[in-house]
Design a protein around this motif. Structure first.
Motif, short mmCIF file in Angstrom:
data_model
loop_
_atom_site.label_atom_id
_atom_site.label_comp_id
_atom_site.label_asym_id
_atom_site.label_seq_id
_atom_site.Cartn_x
_atom_site.Cartn_y
_atom_site.Cartn_z
N ASP A 147 0.83 -1.22 0.00
CA ASP A 147 0.00 0.00 0.00
C ASP A 147 0.86 1.26 0.00
O ASP A 147 0.40 2.35 0.27
CB ASP A 147 -0.97 0.00 1.19
CG ASP A 147 -0.25 0.00 2.52
OD1 ASP A 147 1.00 0.00 2.53
OD2 ASP A 147 -0.93 0.01 3.57
N ASN A 148 2.16 1.11 -0.28
CA ASN A 148 2.99 2.31 -0.40
C ASN A 148 4.17 2.00 -1.33
O ASN A 148 4.50 0.84 -1.58
CB ASN A 148 3.47 2.78 0.98
CG ASN A 148 4.39 1.79 1.66
OD1 ASN A 148 5.57 1.71 1.36
ND2 ASN A 148 3.84 0.98 2.57
N ASP A 225 4.31 -3.00 7.43
CA ASP A 225 3.20 -2.80 8.37
C ASP A 225 3.00 -1.35 8.76
O ASP A 225 1.99 -1.00 9.34
CB ASP A 225 3.46 -3.60 9.67
CG ASP A 225 3.72 -5.05 9.37
OD1 ASP A 225 3.25 -5.51 8.31
OD2 ASP A 225 4.38 -5.73 10.18
N GLY A 226 3.97 -0.50 8.48
CA GLY A 226 3.89 0.89 8.92
C GLY A 226 4.53 1.04 10.28
O GLY A 226 4.53 0.10 11.08
N LYS A 268 -3.96 5.02 9.12
CA LYS A 268 -2.70 4.86 8.40
C LYS A 268 -2.49 6.07 7.47
O LYS A 268 -3.44 6.57 6.88
CB LYS A 268 -2.75 3.56 7.57
CG LYS A 268 -1.38 2.99 7.34
CD LYS A 268 -1.43 1.53 6.89
CE LYS A 268 -0.03 1.05 6.62
NZ LYS A 268 0.08 -0.32 6.21
N ILE A 270 0.80 8.15 4.86
CA ILE A 270 2.15 8.09 4.31
C ILE A 270 2.82 9.43 4.56
O ILE A 270 2.27 10.48 4.21
CB ILE A 270 2.12 7.82 2.78
CG1 ILE A 270 1.29 6.57 2.45
CG2 ILE A 270 3.53 7.72 2.20
CD1 ILE A 270 1.90 5.25 2.82
N TRP A 274 6.98 7.09 3.80
CA TRP A 274 7.00 6.08 4.86
C TRP A 274 5.58 5.81 5.36
O TRP A 274 4.87 6.75 5.72
CB TRP A 274 7.86 6.55 6.05
CG TRP A 274 9.29 6.68 5.72
CD1 TRP A 274 9.94 7.83 5.36
CD2 TRP A 274 10.28 5.64 5.69
NE1 TRP A 274 11.26 7.57 5.10
CE2 TRP A 274 11.49 6.22 5.30
CE3 TRP A 274 10.24 4.27 5.94
CZ2 TRP A 274 12.66 5.49 5.16
CZ3 TRP A 274 11.39 3.55 5.81
CH2 TRP A 274 12.58 4.15 5.43
N PRO A 275 5.17 4.55 5.45
CA PRO A 275 3.84 4.27 5.98
C PRO A 275 3.84 4.41 7.51
O PRO A 275 4.71 3.85 8.18
CB PRO A 275 3.59 2.81 5.57
CG PRO A 275 4.94 2.23 5.36
CD PRO A 275 5.88 3.34 5.03
N VAL A 277 1.38 4.35 11.07
CA VAL A 277 0.09 4.09 11.70
C VAL A 277 -0.02 5.04 12.89
O VAL A 277 0.71 4.91 13.87
CB VAL A 277 -0.04 2.63 12.17
CG1 VAL A 277 -1.40 2.39 12.80
CG2 VAL A 277 0.21 1.66 11.03
#
Ligand SMILES: Nc1nc2c(ncn2[C@@H]2O[C@H](COP(=O)(O)OP(=O)(O)OP(=O)(O)O)[C@@H](O)[C@H]2O)c(=O)[nH]1
Ligand SMILES: [Mg+2]
Length: 459
Positions: A147-148, A225-226, A268, A270, A274-275, A277
């Motif tokens: 997702d990133n 996972d972030g 979440k 970005i 960088w992801p 949370v």
């Protein structure tokens, strides 16, 4: 686990409407099946059925037909074994992207002898047939679920074979040592004895390289996972206001009433690729006369601190409560944030103990806060290191590398002792078996099942 002799098929684009959908067939019967349902001419205008032959990678325009009834106008792309993803004969059908039309074409494939593919079955075939190893199969799934941007480039790097190559290098070096030890046991007269000093040197080198890979897993985990960043502080400090500023949306309720946030709120986002949370928490205060729900919220906030990679500790600078949090935040990676600077005269601000001063209400210095958060994230990773090779291994690969290094350490400790060389060789074989589990050369069905169950149908 999967029956490899069947010809399998699946819709491999997402369920829904779109310009184009794709249906994939793989297996020895795929070209025959395609011939039953595909025609290059429109039977409404031509009585004769079209004559054609499939050629590897030669796209053909035509029609999918159920007997004489046209289902859709499509493009077909045939693949000849072994030059396909699964290494088997294969067909890809690109049809119009409607739910009904794709399921009708799939049904036709099934009616003509194909079996519905299970989750990850195409990739499993690519793995079993030696087209990819297990690290590459895992990377494919990571690309799909990324997702990133960083997660995509990390997984693409592994898919290009970087990890496979490293594992193979370690394996070859260990195997070379095993061969030398065993030859010297079997033919003591013919083979020059590998000196224990030389062997210890090689083993230490391999161990060092493996440790570098293990270290890269932290960055890999962050990318996948972030990084968990919690917003902690006393009630009314402006934590929820800060969450909203960072997200640039009114996600959390903000009010002048202390104790507004009761449960943690996770989102979440970005930041600079960088992801992250972000977790907004209930304000922490030690008071007797607070409700049970607030008490629960506070307990949850405290446990969130422990689970966080970085804590944004937010305080109202007009009401300094940093002292009360020193114990809670001890040993945590934290950024001390002084909030509500709009309420005080700039000259009278006491910056002591704060890393960043902001106004969550007006958005002042939010960029500065983001910058220090990025610096903190980078300090957890190898982004600042001069190392050329960083390969972000996953948890499974990390655990196996740790076990591999453990076996190498055991063999190293044996080289110090006057002990039979058989035992050293056994430990090294154990180390090799861990590498083989990573690449999938020798791996249990349970592990394989677990990995491929995470794939979607059609991949
Ligand atoms: N003047 C000023 N007021 C702020 C600032 N940040 C937040 N506030 C106000 O402070 C009050 C509390 O803000 P919240 O964001 O709800 O605070 P919180 O820390 O989440 O509070 P709890 O959820 O109760 O723990 C609200 O009235 C906000 O408008 C700021 O930078 N300046
Ligand atoms: Mg709040």
């Amino acid at each position: 686990m999967f029956n490899l002799s069947d010809t399998i098929c699946a819709i491999c684009t997402p369920k829904g409407t779109g310009a184009i959908s794709a249906i994939r067939i793989s297996g020895s019967d795929s070209w025959n099946i395609a011939k039953q349902i595909f025609s290059t001419s429109n039977p409404q205008f031509s009585i004769l059925d079209s004559q054609f032959v499939f050629n590897h990678m030669h796209a053909m325009h035509g029609y999918i037909k159920d007997n004489d009834k046209i289902i859709d106008e499509v493009i077909i792309l045939p693949f000849k074994s072994p030059k396909s993803f699964t290494t088997e004969d294969g067909i890809e059908i690109y049809c119009h992207g409607g739910l009904q039309v794709t399921s009708q074409i799939l049904s036709l494939c099934l009616k003509n002898g194909a079996r519905q593919a299970k989750q990850g079955e195409f990739t499993f075939r690519a793995f079993v047939n030696g087209r990819i190893d297990l690290t590459e199969a895992e990377a494919i799934n990571e690309i799909i679920s990324a997702d990133n941007e960083k997660a995509v480039s990390t997984a693409s790097e592994i898919l290009s074979g970087s990890l496979k190559k490293k594992i193979l290098q370690f394996r070859e070096k260990l195997f070379d040592l095993i061969t030398r030890i065993e030859s010297s046991i079997e033919f003591p007269m013919d083979v020059a004895d590998t000196s224990k000093k030389e062997m210890a040197l090689s083993l230490n080198e391999i161990k060092f390289e493996i440790n570098k890979l293990i270290d890269s897993s932290k960055e890999g985990q962050i990318i996948r996972d972030g990084i968990k960043v919690s917003i902690i502080g006393p009630p009314n400090a402006g934590k929820s206001s800060l969450l909203n500023q960072l997200l640039e949306s009114e996600r959390a309720i903000v009010s002048e009433e202390p104790g507004t946030t009761r449960d943690t709120i996770e989102e979440k986002m970005i930041i600079d690729g960088w992801p992250v949370v972000l977790v907004d928490t209930a304000g922490i205060r030690e008071k007797r006369d607070i409700s049970d729900s607030e008490k629960h919220g506070i307990e949850r906030s405290k446990s969130t601190i422990q689970k966080s990679d970085v804590v944004l500790a937010v305080f109202d600078i007009t009401n300094d409560k940093t002292e009360e949090f020193s114990l809670l935040l001890r040993d945590k990676s934290k950024i001390m944030v002084g909030n509500k600077i709009d309420l005080v005269n700039e000259k009278s601000i006491n910056k002591n103990g704060f890393d960043v001063l902001i106004s969550a209400k007006n958005g002042t210095n939010i960029d500065l806060l983001k910058r220090s958060l990025i610096d903190r994230i980078k300090s957890f990773t190898n982004s600042n290191s001069s190392e050329n090779f960083t390969c972000h291994i996953n948890q499974r690969q990390k655990e196996l590398l740790i076990q591999c290094n453990y076996a190498i350490e055991n063999s190293l400790s044996l080289t110090d002792k006057a002990i039979s060389e058989d035992l050293i060789s056994d430990e090294l074989k154990n180390a090799v078996s861990k590498l083989d589990e990573i690449s999938g050369r020798v791996v249990s069905d349970a592990v394989i099942q677990n990995i491929f169950a995470k794939f979607c149908i059609g991949k």
